[in-house]
Motif scaffolding. Structure first.
Motif, PDB file in Angstrom:
ATOM      1  N   VAL A 133      53.045  66.149 -49.438  1.00 36.26           N
ATOM      2  CA  VAL A 133      52.122  65.071 -49.788  1.00 36.26           C
ATOM      3  C   VAL A 133      52.915  64.075 -50.626  1.00 36.26           C
ATOM      4  O   VAL A 133      53.402  64.422 -51.702  1.00 36.26           O
ATOM      5  N   TYR A 158      45.947  69.462 -47.038  1.00 35.87           N
ATOM      6  CA  TYR A 158      45.676  68.253 -47.817  1.00 35.87           C
ATOM      7  C   TYR A 158      44.543  67.496 -47.136  1.00 35.87           C
ATOM      8  O   TYR A 158      44.637  67.163 -45.953  1.00 35.87           O
ATOM      9  N   PRO A 203      47.212  66.818 -55.968  1.00 32.23           N
ATOM     10  CA  PRO A 203      48.633  66.617 -55.728  1.00 32.23           C
ATOM     11  C   PRO A 203      49.272  65.886 -56.900  1.00 32.23           C
ATOM     12  O   PRO A 203      48.598  65.128 -57.591  1.00 32.23           O
ATOM     13  N   ILE A 257      44.375  69.196 -52.492  1.00 36.53           N
ATOM     14  CA  ILE A 257      45.066  70.266 -51.770  1.00 36.53           C
ATOM     15  C   ILE A 257      44.233  71.547 -51.895  1.00 36.53           C
ATOM     16  O   ILE A 257      43.783  71.904 -52.988  1.00 36.53           O
TER      17      ILE A 257
END
Length: 335
Positions: A237, A276, A295, A281
């Motif tokens: 991410v 995600y 994240p 997440i």
């Protein structure tokens, strides 16, 4: 063992009601080796895939099939012959007009492409890693684009390979010593492929896939030796790479350099891959606990949710809902 019915079901995503339920293959209990699955596995581990008009389902050595979205079987292929260890694991992928599956048994290892329209085998490439004490893997191939050209990345025991879709020829390969029983799917971001070497001691390798031939010595940019996953796939991410070890340690790394940002002990055991979605997440423990975190370069937990069910499968997203498959049920969870 008993005769198994290998089926494909279609559920209404809103209500969960079964729209159709079709037997695709009937698995005769003849070979004890072929019937045996790991306690964490089933004969229906592979995820179905669709091009929007057809549905492709894969049951490992028991067969691969194409169905209409109404459940009518268009073709079946039962030509893939190998001895599975612990049952089937990897899922098929669609590449141009091909359906590609990895077939990594205890006896032979190969990757194969079938014609999407007919199910006929278009090419079949043997793995070349020969330094193996143990063969077998459960990889799902990944399509990537390198310098404008499509590559199929597929992991077997002892090595990960980049293949050309047209004929299945090997573009490059990277060896990992003693890596077998590979489950995590490769991830591609920032020009790097992130792959796990599987059992006995999992290592995470960051590979630059622009080379040709054996690029083991030249194109591995960095490795993670501690906390690498045996089962859950990595997740990228932004500039961060997240991996969850089977023993419940979450590691956040700088995706480009491999530098560790943080490590967090989540508790529980993990098979499902992190997801995600909606800016958050999600990770799911085998015992049923789901953990949500933000994240970023520091760990920030947002919540924990308990399902009273053993869960090994990764989440899927439907609109603003999560679909979670446990050992016995399929759940749709929404706010």
């Amino acid at each position: 063992g008993p005769v198994q019915s290998l089926r494909t079901l279609c559920l209404d995503a809103e209500s969960g009601s079964v729209q159709w339920d079709v037997e695709v293959f009937r698995q005769q209990a003849t070979e004890p080796k072929v019937d045996k699955v790991h306690s964490k596995n089933s004969h229906a581990s592979a995820t179905p895939i669709t091009d929007g008009k057809h549905l492709f389902v894969h049951f490992g050595v028991h067969g691969t099939a194409c169905l209409t979205l109404d459940g009518e079987v268009i073709w079946k292929n039962q030509e893939l012959k190998y001895v599975p260890v612990h049952g089937n694991g990897g899922s098929p992928v669609l590449v141009e007009d091909l359906l590609v599956v990895s077939c990594d048994g205890g006896d032979v290892e190969f990757i194969v492409a079938m014609d999407q329209k007919s199910g006929k085998i278009r090419w079949n490439t043997d793995r070349t890693a020969t330094h193996l004490k143990k063969k077998f893997a459960f990889g799902t191939p990944l399509l990537i684009s390198v310098d404008g050209k499509t590559q199929i990345v597929s992991q077997g025991a002892g090595a990960v390979y980049g293949y050309a879709p047209a004929d299945g020829s090997v573009i490059w390969k990277v060896d990992y010593v003693d890596g077998y029983s590979v489950v995590p799917r490769p991830v591609f971001a920032h020009g790097l492929l992130y792959v796990s070497s599987g059992f006995d001691k999992a290592k995470l390798l960051a590979i630059d896939p622009t080379g040709t031939g054996d690029i083991t010595e030249t194109h591995v940019r960095w490795t993670l030796d501690k906390g690498a996953p045996h089962t859950p796939s990595p997740l990228v991410v932004g500039d961060e790479l997240y991996v969850v070890s089977d023993g419940g340690v979450l590691t956040c790394l700088d995706a480009k350099s491999g530098e560790t940002r943080y490590q967090e002990r989540l508790g529980g055991k993990y098979s499902a891959s992190p997801l995600y979605a909606d800016g958050k997440i999600y990770v799911q423990a085998e015992e049923g606990e789901g953990i949500v975190f933000r994240p970023g370069k520091e760990f920030e937990e947002l919540g924990r949710n308990q399902l009273e069910a053993r869960t090994f499968a990764s989440y899927s997203v439907f609109g603003s809902s999560l679909l979670i498959r446990s050992e016995q049920h399929l759940y749709r969870i929404a706010n």
